[in-house]
Scaffold this motif. Structure first.
Motif, PDB file in Angstrom:
ATOM      1  N   UNK A 153      -2.791 -14.327  -1.405  1.00  0.00           N
ATOM      2  CA  UNK A 153      -1.871 -13.264  -1.832  1.00  0.00           C
ATOM      3  C   UNK A 153      -1.631 -12.242  -0.718  1.00  0.00           C
ATOM      4  N   UNK A 154      -0.463 -11.605  -0.784  1.00  0.00           N
ATOM      5  CA  UNK A 154      -0.268 -10.399   0.004  1.00  0.00           C
ATOM      6  C   UNK A 154      -0.790  -9.237  -0.839  1.00  0.00           C
ATOM      7  N   UNK A 155      -0.631  -8.013  -0.347  1.00  0.00           N
ATOM      8  CA  UNK A 155      -1.132  -6.868  -1.101  1.00  0.00           C
ATOM      9  C   UNK A 155      -0.400  -6.768  -2.449  1.00  0.00           C
ATOM     10  N   UNK A 156      -1.162  -6.489  -3.494  1.00  0.00           N
ATOM     11  CA  UNK A 156      -0.612  -6.393  -4.843  1.00  0.00           C
ATOM     12  C   UNK A 156      -0.134  -4.959  -5.095  1.00  0.00           C
ATOM     13  N   UNK A 162      -2.521   2.283  -6.866  1.00  0.00           N
ATOM     14  CA  UNK A 162      -3.795   2.938  -7.225  1.00  0.00           C
ATOM     15  C   UNK A 162      -4.452   3.573  -6.001  1.00  0.00           C
ATOM     16  N   UNK A 163      -4.200   2.992  -4.823  1.00  0.00           N
ATOM     17  CA  UNK A 163      -4.797   3.499  -3.579  1.00  0.00           C
ATOM     18  C   UNK A 163      -3.903   4.520  -2.892  1.00  0.00           C
ATOM     19  N   UNK A 164      -2.766   4.841  -3.523  1.00  0.00           N
ATOM     20  CA  UNK A 164      -1.856   5.822  -2.950  1.00  0.00           C
ATOM     21  C   UNK A 164      -1.041   5.298  -1.784  1.00  0.00           C
ATOM     22  N   UNK A 165      -0.916   3.970  -1.687  1.00  0.00           N
ATOM     23  CA  UNK A 165      -0.168   3.344  -0.590  1.00  0.00           C
ATOM     24  C   UNK A 165       1.288   3.123  -0.993  1.00  0.00           C
ATOM     25  N   UNK A 166       2.151   2.992   0.009  1.00  0.00           N
ATOM     26  CA  UNK A 166       3.551   2.629  -0.230  1.00  0.00           C
ATOM     27  C   UNK A 166       3.577   1.188  -0.721  1.00  0.00           C
TER      28      UNK A 166
END
Length: 200
Positions: A153-156, A162-166
């Motif tokens: 998988x790529x990032x979900x 939840x981690x505050x990422x774009x």
């Protein structure tokens, strides 16, 4: 089908369950809050899980622990965690579980895009992801009673949020789950399935 899903309570595991539960019997396995308790870092725990569950048509693993950390700061223990849990834990699902897979069934493991597209801090994660993909390719040459594949998988998106990422570069858990369904229902063997390739 009777499907044993390790990591069923996780973000991807829940999405895989949702996609398969209408037609198949899902046995949820995990470190806690599951039908069957298992510690991927313990071969003995994996053995007990299979003894408890018995014969299944498919095993799916969406689990495995490996820590992020800079190359200068990763400790022996953190490398060992990645090796013992995400790598050998999933390798042992195949080694110890092969006797419990119905003929023509399947085992699907999880690696991740960081095997081929590493980032700063991903040394331990990238290492075990790459090893899992190589293991599946090689082990499949010697396995003919069931199919063995790995989903990368790529990032979900949900995890990124939840981690505050774009979340722009991520893939939803539901779309990621489609790759696991393909691994279970299609005919590939010894393959690494890139999750974005199976969203249609």
């Amino acid at each position: 089908m009777k499907i044993l899903l390790i990591g069923a309570s996780g973000t991807i595991g829940k999405a895989v369950t949702k996609r398969l539960a209408n037609n198949d019997e899902i046995i949820a396995a995990g470190y806690s809050n599951a039908d069957v308790i298992v510690d991927l870092g313990s071969a003995e725990s994996i053995k007990k899980m299979f003894e408890q569950v018995g014969q299944v048509d498919a095993v799916i693993s969406t689990a495995g622990v490996a820590n992020f950390g800079s190359f200068d700061q990763l400790s022996d223990n953190e490398y060992q965690l990645a090796l013992n849990n995400k790598l050998m834990g999933q390798v042992n699902l195949v080694r110890l579980g092969r006797a419990y897979i119905s003929k023509g069934g399947s085992i699907t493991l999880t690696s991740g895009v960081l095997s081929r597209e590493p980032m700063i801090g991903s040394t331990a994660v990238s290492m075990v992801n790459g090893a899992l993909e190589s293991f599946v390719k090689a082990a499949a040459l010697e396995i003919d009673s069931f199919r063995l594949n790995v989903v990368s998988p790529i990032f979900v998106k949900e995890t990124m949020a939840m981690m505050g990422m774009d979340t722009e570069g991520g893939l939803s858990a539901d779309d990621t789950a489609k790759a696991y369904v393909a691994a279970v229902t299609d005919s590939m063997h010894g393959a690494t399935l890139d999750a974005p390739d199976h969203v249609n």
